[in-house]
Design a protein around this motif. Structure first.
Motif, short mmCIF file in Angstrom:
data_model
loop_
_atom_site.label_atom_id
_atom_site.label_comp_id
_atom_site.label_asym_id
_atom_site.label_seq_id
_atom_site.Cartn_x
_atom_site.Cartn_y
_atom_site.Cartn_z
N ARG A 29 -1.61 8.86 7.01
CA ARG A 29 -1.43 7.45 6.68
C ARG A 29 -2.67 6.60 6.99
O ARG A 29 -2.91 5.58 6.35
CB ARG A 29 -0.22 6.89 7.42
CG ARG A 29 1.12 7.42 6.90
CD ARG A 29 2.29 6.76 7.62
NE ARG A 29 3.56 7.14 7.02
CZ ARG A 29 4.23 8.23 7.34
NH1 ARG A 29 3.74 9.07 8.27
NH2 ARG A 29 5.38 8.51 6.79
N PRO A 32 -5.37 7.65 3.76
CA PRO A 32 -4.56 8.24 2.69
C PRO A 32 -5.36 8.96 1.62
O PRO A 32 -4.86 9.88 0.98
CB PRO A 32 -3.81 7.03 2.10
CG PRO A 32 -4.58 5.84 2.56
CD PRO A 32 -5.17 6.19 3.88
N ARG A 108 -3.33 14.77 -2.24
CA ARG A 108 -2.32 13.83 -2.72
C ARG A 108 -2.90 13.00 -3.86
O ARG A 108 -4.02 12.49 -3.76
CB ARG A 108 -1.85 12.91 -1.60
CG ARG A 108 -1.08 13.61 -0.49
CD ARG A 108 -0.55 12.60 0.52
NE ARG A 108 0.46 11.76 -0.10
CZ ARG A 108 1.76 12.06 -0.13
NH1 ARG A 108 2.21 13.17 0.44
NH2 ARG A 108 2.62 11.25 -0.69
N ARG A 110 -3.46 9.76 -6.23
CA ARG A 110 -3.54 8.33 -5.92
C ARG A 110 -2.21 7.65 -6.27
O ARG A 110 -1.65 7.91 -7.34
CB ARG A 110 -4.68 7.69 -6.72
CG ARG A 110 -4.98 6.24 -6.38
CD ARG A 110 -6.26 5.79 -7.04
NE ARG A 110 -7.41 6.53 -6.52
CZ ARG A 110 -8.66 6.32 -6.93
NH1 ARG A 110 -8.91 5.43 -7.87
NH2 ARG A 110 -9.64 7.03 -6.41
N PRO A 111 -1.70 6.78 -5.40
CA PRO A 111 -0.42 6.10 -5.71
C PRO A 111 -0.51 5.33 -7.01
O PRO A 111 -1.55 4.73 -7.33
CB PRO A 111 -0.23 5.16 -4.51
CG PRO A 111 -1.03 5.76 -3.41
CD PRO A 111 -2.22 6.41 -4.07
N ARG A 112 0.59 5.34 -7.75
CA ARG A 112 0.62 4.65 -9.04
C ARG A 112 1.11 3.22 -8.87
O ARG A 112 1.98 2.92 -8.06
CB ARG A 112 1.50 5.41 -10.02
CG ARG A 112 0.98 6.79 -10.34
CD ARG A 112 1.81 7.50 -11.38
NE ARG A 112 1.76 6.85 -12.69
CZ ARG A 112 2.29 7.36 -13.79
NH1 ARG A 112 2.90 8.54 -13.75
NH2 ARG A 112 2.21 6.73 -14.94
N ASP A 159 9.46 11.42 1.50
CA ASP A 159 8.31 11.56 0.61
C ASP A 159 8.62 12.57 -0.48
O ASP A 159 8.94 13.73 -0.18
CB ASP A 159 7.10 12.01 1.44
CG ASP A 159 5.83 12.14 0.62
OD1 ASP A 159 5.86 11.84 -0.59
OD2 ASP A 159 4.80 12.54 1.19
N TRP A 178 6.79 7.87 -10.54
CA TRP A 178 7.43 7.24 -9.39
C TRP A 178 6.42 6.39 -8.64
O TRP A 178 5.22 6.57 -8.75
CB TRP A 178 8.06 8.27 -8.47
CG TRP A 178 7.19 9.36 -7.91
CD1 TRP A 178 6.92 10.56 -8.49
CD2 TRP A 178 6.48 9.34 -6.67
NE1 TRP A 178 6.09 11.30 -7.69
CE2 TRP A 178 5.80 10.59 -6.57
CE3 TRP A 178 6.35 8.43 -5.62
CZ2 TRP A 178 5.01 10.93 -5.46
CZ3 TRP A 178 5.56 8.76 -4.52
CH2 TRP A 178 4.91 10.00 -4.45
N ALA A 179 6.98 5.43 -7.90
CA ALA A 179 6.13 4.51 -7.14
C ALA A 179 6.92 3.99 -5.96
O ALA A 179 8.16 4.03 -5.93
CB ALA A 179 5.64 3.36 -8.01
N HIS A 180 6.18 3.48 -4.97
CA HIS A 180 6.81 2.86 -3.80
C HIS A 180 6.95 1.36 -4.05
O HIS A 180 6.06 0.72 -4.61
CB HIS A 180 5.97 3.10 -2.55
CG HIS A 180 5.99 4.52 -2.09
ND1 HIS A 180 7.04 5.07 -1.39
CD2 HIS A 180 5.08 5.52 -2.24
CE1 HIS A 180 6.78 6.34 -1.12
NE2 HIS A 180 5.60 6.64 -1.64
#
Length: 270
Positions: A29, A32, A108, A110-112, A159, A178-180
Motif C-alpha cells: 500500500r 502501490p 498489479r 494500475r487501478p482503473r 481484494d 472493476w474499480a474501488h
C-alpha cells in the motif's frame, strides 16, 4: 519446461514472493506501483496474461501438465524466470494443493478510473464490505457470466486479486471491469452518472426480484452487503429500491454469492 531453474530448498529466496510474503505485503500500500499479486492454476494465469498483466516469475511443480506449462511459458515470453521444484518442497506453501501445480507472480495493474469502468455500462454491482475472498471471487464469476458490466468495491472489501479470489472467480477478475469506490458519497456519484440503485435486503417493503419495473430501468446498480450483517441500514435507506428474493421452507436468506447469481440473472439487461 526448458531453461527452468531447479529449486530444492524451501528457504530459497526465489520462493519468498510465493511462500513468505503475505497478501498485504504483496499489495504494498505504501508503494502501490511496486505491488504484486499471485495467480494460481494455469487457467487463471493465462487469463491474467491475456488481460495484460505483467509476469514476474513462474513457479511450477515438476511434472505439471506439459500443455498448461507450455502455454503459460509461451504467453509469458522470454526473460521471465521459471522455477521448478518437487511437490515435497512446494506443498509447504499454503494452499499449493489447489493450484494445479503452478503459480505466477505478476505486477498489479494500475487501478482503473470510475468513469472508465462505467463507460457504456447498464448493470453494475456494488459490494459493501464483502470481506470473504471466496465469496468475492464467486460474485465476480457470476457477474461476468450473467450479464453485469462492472463491479465496484467500497472500502473494506477483500481484494479481487488475492489468490483465492482470483482462483474462485476462474480468472473473471481479469475480464469484468472493476474499480474501488472512495468516500461516503459514492451513491450520489452513481446517480450523477444516471444510475438507479437497488439494495438487496430482507425488508418487508421490498420489491420482488422479478418486478417488471426493475427490468425496465436503463442503468441499474445492484448493491450487495457483507456476509454476516448485510447492508448497513443507511445504505438501504439511501437506495432507490429495495429488492429481496422470495424464500421457501422457512429459509431466511442465501449466502451473498448464491444470492448474487439469482439477482444478476433476474435483473440482467434485456
Amino acid at each position: 519446461m526448458e531453461n527452468a531453474i531447479e529449486i530444492t530448498d524451501f528457504e530459497a529466496p526465489e520462493l519468498d514472493v510465493y511462500a513468505r510474503l503475505s497478501e498485504g505485503q504483496l499489495l504494498n500500500r505504501h508503494e502501490p506501483e511496486k505491488g504484486l499479486f499471485i495467480a494460481e492454476t494455469p487457467y487463471v494465469i493465462l487469463r491474467g496474461l491475456a488481460a495484460g498483466c505483467e509476469p514476474v516469475s513462474i513457479l511450477a511443480e515438476r511434472g505439471v501438465s506439459k500443455k498448461g506449462a507450455a502455454e503459460v511459458a509461451d504467453a509469458c515470453g522470454d526473460g521471465v524466470p521459471t522455477y521448478v521444484s518437487e511437490l515435497e518442497v512446494l506443498k509447504k506453501i499454503t494452499g499449493f494443493n489447489l493450484t494445479r501445480g503452478m503459480l505466477c507472480a505478476m505486477r498489479r495493474p494500475r487501478p482503473r478510473a470510475l468513469d472508465d469502468v462505467l463507460q457504456n455500462a447498464r448493470r453494475v454491482v456494488v459490494l459493501e464490505k464483502v470481506m470473504n475472498p471466496t465469496n468475492l471471487g464467486a460474485i465476480f464469476r457470476s457477474a461476468a457470466a450473467l450479464g453485469m458490466d462492472a463491479v465496484l468495491l467500497t472500502p473494506g472489501c477483500s481484494d479481487p486479486l488475492y489468490r483465492r479470489s482470483s482462483r474462485v472467480s476462474m480468472g473473471t477478475v481479469f475480464q469484468i471491469p472493476w474499480a474501488h469506490l472512495g468516500g461516503a458519497d459514492w451513491m450520489e456519484g452513481l446517480r450523477a452518472r444516471g444510475f438507479k440503485t437497488t439494495a438487496m435486503a430482507l425488508a418487508d417493503d421490498s420489491y420482488p426480484i422479478d418486478a417488471p419495473e426493475l427490468r425496465e430501468i436503463d442503468k441499474l446498480a445492484i448493491v450487495l452487503g457483507s456476509e454476516g450483517d448485510g447492508l448497513r441500514d443507511e445504505t438501504v435507506a439511501a437506495c432507490d429500491y429495495t429488492v429481496k428474493i422470495p424464500m421457501f421452507h422457512d429459509v431466511d436468506s442465501l449466502n451473498v454469492a448464491a444470492a448474487s447469481a439469482v439477482v444478476f440473472w433476474e435483473l440482467r439487461p434485456r
